[in-house]
Scaffold this motif. Structure first.
Motif, PDB file in Angstrom:
ATOM      1  N   GLU A  36      48.809  60.431  64.836  1.00 34.14           N
ATOM      2  CA  GLU A  36      48.963  59.116  64.190  1.00 34.14           C
ATOM      3  C   GLU A  36      48.472  59.159  62.746  1.00 34.14           C
ATOM      4  N   LYS A  37      47.515  60.039  62.470  1.00 32.45           N
ATOM      5  CA  LYS A  37      46.940  60.173  61.124  1.00 32.45           C
ATOM      6  C   LYS A  37      47.653  61.273  60.326  1.00 32.45           C
ATOM      7  N   ASP A  38      48.856  61.629  60.751  1.00 31.88           N
ATOM      8  CA  ASP A  38      49.722  62.573  60.029  1.00 31.88           C
ATOM      9  C   ASP A  38      49.249  64.019  60.029  1.00 31.88           C
ATOM     10  N   ALA A  39      48.589  64.452  61.086  1.00 32.16           N
ATOM     11  CA  ALA A  39      48.265  65.874  61.203  1.00 32.16           C
ATOM     12  C   ALA A  39      49.574  66.666  61.202  1.00 32.16           C
ATOM     13  N   ASP A  40      49.564  67.806  60.560  1.00 38.35           N
ATOM     14  CA  ASP A  40      50.766  68.636  60.434  1.00 38.35           C
ATOM     15  C   ASP A  40      51.033  69.364  61.751  1.00 38.35           C
ATOM     16  N   ILE A  41      52.036  68.903  62.464  1.00 40.94           N
ATOM     17  CA  ILE A  41      52.378  69.462  63.772  1.00 40.94           C
ATOM     18  C   ILE A  41      52.986  70.863  63.659  1.00 40.94           C
ATOM     19  N   LEU A  42      53.453  71.223  62.470  1.00 42.47           N
ATOM     20  CA  LEU A  42      54.097  72.526  62.283  1.00 42.47           C
ATOM     21  C   LEU A  42      53.166  73.595  61.729  1.00 42.47           C
ATOM     22  N   LYS A  43      51.988  73.224  61.322  1.00 42.54           N
ATOM     23  CA  LYS A  43      51.076  74.190  60.719  1.00 42.54           C
ATOM     24  C   LYS A  43      50.578  75.181  61.764  1.00 42.54           C
ATOM     25  N   ALA A  44      50.513  76.445  61.360  1.00 45.52           N
ATOM     26  CA  ALA A  44      50.020  77.500  62.245  1.00 45.52           C
ATOM     27  C   ALA A  44      48.740  78.092  61.661  1.00 45.52           C
ATOM     28  N   SER A  45      47.961  78.708  62.512  1.00 52.48           N
ATOM     29  CA  SER A  45      46.712  79.318  62.061  1.00 52.48           C
ATOM     30  C   SER A  45      46.991  80.632  61.341  1.00 52.48           C
ATOM     31  N   ARG A  46      45.957  81.195  60.769  1.00 52.16           N
ATOM     32  CA  ARG A  46      46.092  82.494  60.101  1.00 52.16           C
ATOM     33  C   ARG A  46      46.541  83.577  61.065  1.00 52.16           C
ATOM     34  N   VAL A  52      52.045  74.359  69.400  1.00 48.58           N
ATOM     35  CA  VAL A  52      52.683  74.500  70.717  1.00 48.58           C
ATOM     36  C   VAL A  52      52.103  75.698  71.465  1.00 48.58           C
ATOM     37  N   MET A  53      51.838  76.778  70.749  1.00 50.62           N
ATOM     38  CA  MET A  53      51.277  77.966  71.392  1.00 50.62           C
ATOM     39  C   MET A  53      49.873  77.710  71.935  1.00 50.62           C
ATOM     40  N   GLU A  54      49.140  76.784  71.309  1.00 50.56           N
ATOM     41  CA  GLU A  54      47.789  76.428  71.772  1.00 50.56           C
ATOM     42  C   GLU A  54      47.831  75.565  73.036  1.00 50.56           C
ATOM     43  N   CYS A  55      48.956  74.940  73.288  1.00 50.47           N
ATOM     44  CA  CYS A  55      49.059  73.939  74.346  1.00 50.47           C
ATOM     45  C   CYS A  55      49.009  74.554  75.739  1.00 50.47           C
ATOM     46  N   LEU A  74      61.564  68.357  66.014  1.00 48.36           N
ATOM     47  CA  LEU A  74      61.552  69.025  67.314  1.00 48.36           C
ATOM     48  C   LEU A  74      62.064  70.460  67.211  1.00 48.36           C
ATOM     49  N   LYS A  75      63.160  70.662  66.509  1.00 48.07           N
ATOM     50  CA  LYS A  75      63.715  72.018  66.385  1.00 48.07           C
ATOM     51  C   LYS A  75      62.698  72.945  65.709  1.00 48.07           C
ATOM     52  N   GLN A  76      62.062  72.457  64.640  1.00 41.18           N
ATOM     53  CA  GLN A  76      61.073  73.269  63.949  1.00 41.18           C
ATOM     54  C   GLN A  76      59.854  73.550  64.832  1.00 41.18           C
ATOM     55  N   LEU A  77      59.453  72.560  65.616  1.00 40.27           N
ATOM     56  CA  LEU A  77      58.293  72.726  66.491  1.00 40.27           C
ATOM     57  C   LEU A  77      58.528  73.839  67.495  1.00 40.27           C
ATOM     58  N   ILE A  80      59.419  79.194  66.293  1.00 39.71           N
ATOM     59  CA  ILE A  80      58.212  79.831  65.754  1.00 39.71           C
ATOM     60  C   ILE A  80      58.377  80.160  64.267  1.00 39.71           C
ATOM     61  N   LYS A  81      59.578  80.535  63.848  1.00 44.29           N
ATOM     62  CA  LYS A  81      59.808  80.921  62.456  1.00 44.29           C
ATOM     63  C   LYS A  81      59.646  79.756  61.488  1.00 44.29           C
ATOM     64  N   SER A  82      59.694  78.530  61.981  1.00 45.26           N
ATOM     65  CA  SER A  82      59.609  77.349  61.111  1.00 45.26           C
ATOM     66  C   SER A  82      58.193  76.874  60.882  1.00 45.26           C
ATOM     67  N   THR A  83      57.226  77.452  61.576  1.00 44.22           N
ATOM     68  CA  THR A  83      55.857  77.007  61.398  1.00 44.22           C
ATOM     69  C   THR A  83      55.343  77.462  60.034  1.00 44.22           C
ATOM     70  N   THR A  84      54.387  76.730  59.491  1.00 47.79           N
ATOM     71  CA  THR A  84      53.842  77.066  58.184  1.00 47.79           C
ATOM     72  C   THR A  84      52.508  77.766  58.359  1.00 47.79           C
ATOM     73  N   TYR A  85      52.393  78.942  57.786  1.00 44.64           N
ATOM     74  CA  TYR A  85      51.178  79.747  57.902  1.00 44.64           C
ATOM     75  C   TYR A  85      50.390  79.695  56.614  1.00 44.64           C
ATOM     76  N   ASP A  86      49.090  79.801  56.751  1.00 39.51           N
ATOM     77  CA  ASP A  86      48.223  79.854  55.567  1.00 39.51           C
ATOM     78  C   ASP A  86      48.059  81.281  55.125  1.00 39.51           C
TER      79      ASP A  86
END
Length: 86
Positions: A36-46, A52-55, A74-77, A80-86
């Motif tokens: 609800e506070k706009d957390a980035d659902i597509l962001k991935a860890s280092r 989704v993988m954490e779920c 949904l498609k990006q979620l 795996i290739k659409s996730t954003t990595y740091d």
């Protein structure tokens, strides 16, 4: 403190976002709050781990899918290739 949590919805804490931490620890109410506070659902860890993988909970996975549909991500979620990595 709810205000403090909402301000750090996308902060990277030791390579894991608060959303990933809440998902991993199966805190559905916190997952819903962060989304609800706009957390980035597509962001991935280092380590290239996505939300989704954490779920490990069907209930939380439903929350993630519902939110992704609402945000047209949904498609990006699920891609795996659409996730954003740091």
């Amino acid at each position: 403190d709810i205000d403090a949590v909402s301000q750090c919805a996308n902060i990277d804490c030791d390579a894991e976002t608060p959303l990933m931490f809440a998902i991993h620890n199966q805190h559905k109410d916190i997952v819903e709050f962060l989304l609800e506070k706009d957390a980035d659902i597509l962001k991935a860890s280092r380590g290239n781990i996505s939300a989704v993988m954490e779920c490990r909970s069907a209930d939380i996975l439903k929350v993630l899918i519902k939110h992704a549909r609402k945000e047209n991500k949904l498609k990006q979620l699920l891609d795996i290739k659409s996730t954003t990595y740091d």
